[in-house]
Scaffold this active site. Structure first.
Site, PDB file in Angstrom:
ATOM      1  N   PRO A  19     -14.890   7.500  19.509  1.00 38.59           N
ATOM      2  CA  PRO A  19     -15.939   7.570  20.546  1.00 38.59           C
ATOM      3  C   PRO A  19     -17.206   7.805  19.961  1.00 38.59           C
ATOM      4  O   PRO A  19     -18.021   8.976  19.810  1.00 38.59           O
ATOM      5  CB  PRO A  19     -15.560   9.242  21.302  1.00 38.59           C
ATOM      6  CG  PRO A  19     -14.980   9.710  20.246  1.00 38.59           C
ATOM      7  CD  PRO A  19     -14.128   8.790  19.248  1.00 38.59           C
ATOM      8  N   HIS A  20     -17.772   6.735  19.114  1.00 41.76           N
ATOM      9  CA  HIS A  20     -18.846   6.802  18.398  1.00 41.76           C
ATOM     10  C   HIS A  20     -20.072   7.153  19.425  1.00 41.76           C
ATOM     11  O   HIS A  20     -20.762   8.420  18.788  1.00 41.76           O
ATOM     12  CB  HIS A  20     -19.384   5.268  17.835  1.00 41.76           C
ATOM     13  CG  HIS A  20     -18.201   4.591  17.197  1.00 41.76           C
ATOM     14  ND1 HIS A  20     -17.980   4.870  16.080  1.00 41.76           N
ATOM     15  CD2 HIS A  20     -17.454   3.547  17.565  1.00 41.76           C
ATOM     16  CE1 HIS A  20     -16.859   4.219  15.449  1.00 41.76           C
ATOM     17  NE2 HIS A  20     -16.434   3.209  16.606  1.00 41.76           N
ATOM     18  N   ASP A  21     -20.140   6.791  20.536  1.00 37.94           N
ATOM     19  CA  ASP A  21     -21.604   7.020  21.306  1.00 37.94           C
ATOM     20  C   ASP A  21     -21.461   8.335  21.932  1.00 37.94           C
ATOM     21  O   ASP A  21     -22.307   8.866  21.985  1.00 37.94           O
ATOM     22  CB  ASP A  21     -21.519   5.916  22.332  1.00 37.94           C
ATOM     23  CG  ASP A  21     -21.636   4.451  21.645  1.00 37.94           C
ATOM     24  OD1 ASP A  21     -22.266   4.559  20.337  1.00 37.94           O
ATOM     25  OD2 ASP A  21     -21.408   3.364  22.393  1.00 37.94           O
TER      26      ASP A  21
END
Length: 298
Positions: free
Chosen positions: A232-234
Site C-alpha cells: 500500500p505505497h499510497d
C-alpha cells in the site's frame, strides 16, 4: 484513532493501474478529519482515471469533484499502461467529469482560494504539480505537499533504482523538488516494508459495495503481478498527513538524477521532510480500518 483536526486537501492520482491509489482514496473517504476538496488525475488516460475515481467515490456515498489532468509526461517519456485499468466497471463512460478547466488550473485556483490551508497529496507522476508550479503564486500558497516517490534506501545493499512516479516524469519531479514547497516524501524504502495480506484484503472485500469494488481492483492488480498481497505505497503516504505521530522524518532536500534515481541530502533548513521509519503495524491497522469505515459511509 481520529485526532479530530480537520485537513483540507486535494488528491492527485494515477488511479487505476496499481491498486494502491484506489486504497488511498478509500483511506481518505474513511477519515472524517479529511476534507477532500477535489481529485485530479495524471498520466495516460486521465479521463478514464477520473471516471474510475468518481465511481469509487459514489460507491462510498460521495459525489467527488474529479478533474482530469495531464496525459503526457513533461519529460516526453512513454506512458506505461498495464491494460486492466477500469475493466471492472464496463460502464465508466457514464460518469460525468468536468471539462472546463485542466487539473493544473484547478490546483492553482483551489490553493489560491484557501492560501496556506490546503494540502496536496501527490501519489502519481508529478506532472500536474509541476504544471501548477508554473504559476508563481502556487508554491507559496500550498500548505504542504505529500509525495509518494523515490527510493532512499541506505546501507550495504544494492543501490536504489528509480521509482515509477519519479522515473515517469523526471522533468516534473525536478521542478517539484527544486520549487521550495514544503514537502513530505515517502519512498519505496518505507512502503515496501508493509503488505496488506489475505486477511486485510478479505476484510476489505466484506465491507459492502465499496469494499467489494476495491477488492475487484485488488484482484486485477494481483492478477497482473502474480502476487497474493498488496503493497500500500499510497495509503502509507496519505497517513503521513493524517497520522504523523506514526512516522519519523528527517529534514533535507531531494536531488533527482537524469535516470530518475533520487538522493536525499540532510539539511535542517531544507524544504523536504523524508519519512525514515514508521509504526508499520499501526499503519496497516489504520489503512484497513479506515477503508472499512469508508465502506460503511465514513
Amino acid at each position: 484513532m481520529f485526532n479530530g483536526h480537520p485537513h483540507d486537501l486535494i488528491l492527485d492520482t494515477d488511479i487505476g493501474s496499481d491498486v494502491d491509489d484506489a486504497l488511498a482514496l478509500g483511506v481518505l473517504l474513511g477519515s472524517p478529519e479529511a476534507r477532500l476538496h477535489g481529485v485530479t488525475t495524471a498520466y495516460g488516460d486521465t479521463l478514464l482515471r477520473a471516471r474510475l475515481a468518481r465511481r469509487l467515490g459514489a460507491l462510498a456515498g460521495h459525489d467527488l469533484l474529479v478533474v482530469p489532468g495531464a496525459r503526457e509526461p513533461l519529460s516526453g517519456r512513454d506512458v506505461w499502461w498495464a491494460g486492466h485499468e477500469g475493466r471492472s466497471f464496463p460502464d465508466l463512460e457514464t460518469e460525468p467529469v468536468p471539462d472546463t478547466v485542466g487539473a493544473d488550473r484547478f490546483l492553482v485556483e483551489s490553493v489560491l482560494a484557501r492560501p496556506g490551508t490546503l494540502d496536496v497529496i501527490a501519489i502519481a507522476p508529478l506532472t500536474n504539480i509541476a504544471l501548477a508550479l508554473a504559476d508563481p503564486s502556487f508554491a507559496p500558497a500550498v500548505k504542504r505537499l505529500y509525495v509518494m516517490g523515490g527510493d532512499f534506501a541506505t546501507g550495504s545493499g544494492p543501490r536504489p533504482g528509480p521509482e515509477h512516479n519519479i522515473l515517469s516524469d523526471v522533468t516534473a519531479a525536478r521542478t517539484v523538488f527544486t520549487s521550495g514547497v514544503r514537502t513530505v516524501v515517502t519512498g519505496l524504502d518505507i512502503t515496501r516494508r508493509l503488505r496488506i495480506g489475505p486477511d486485510g484484503i478479505e476484510a476489505i472485500r466484506a465491507a459492502g459495495g465499496f469494499g467489494a469494488a476495491l477488492a475487484r481492483e485488488i484482484d486485477g492488480w494481483t492478477g497482473f503481478t502474480g502476487e497474493g498481497w498488496s503493497v500500500p505505497h499510497d495509503p502509507i503516504t496519505v497517513l503521513s498527513l493524517l497520522r504523523p505521530d506514526l512516522y519519523e522524518t528527517r529534514r533535507g532536500s531531494v536531488e533527482v538524477t537524469d535516470d530518475g534515481v533520487t538522493h536525499f541530502h540532510p539539511d535542517p533548513h531544507g524544504p523536504v521532510d523524508l519519512v525514515t521509519d514508521a509504526d508499520f503495524d499501526a499503519v496497516a491497522e489504520e489503512i484497513v480500518g479506515r477503508i472499512v469505515r469508508a465502506a460503511a459511509g465514513g
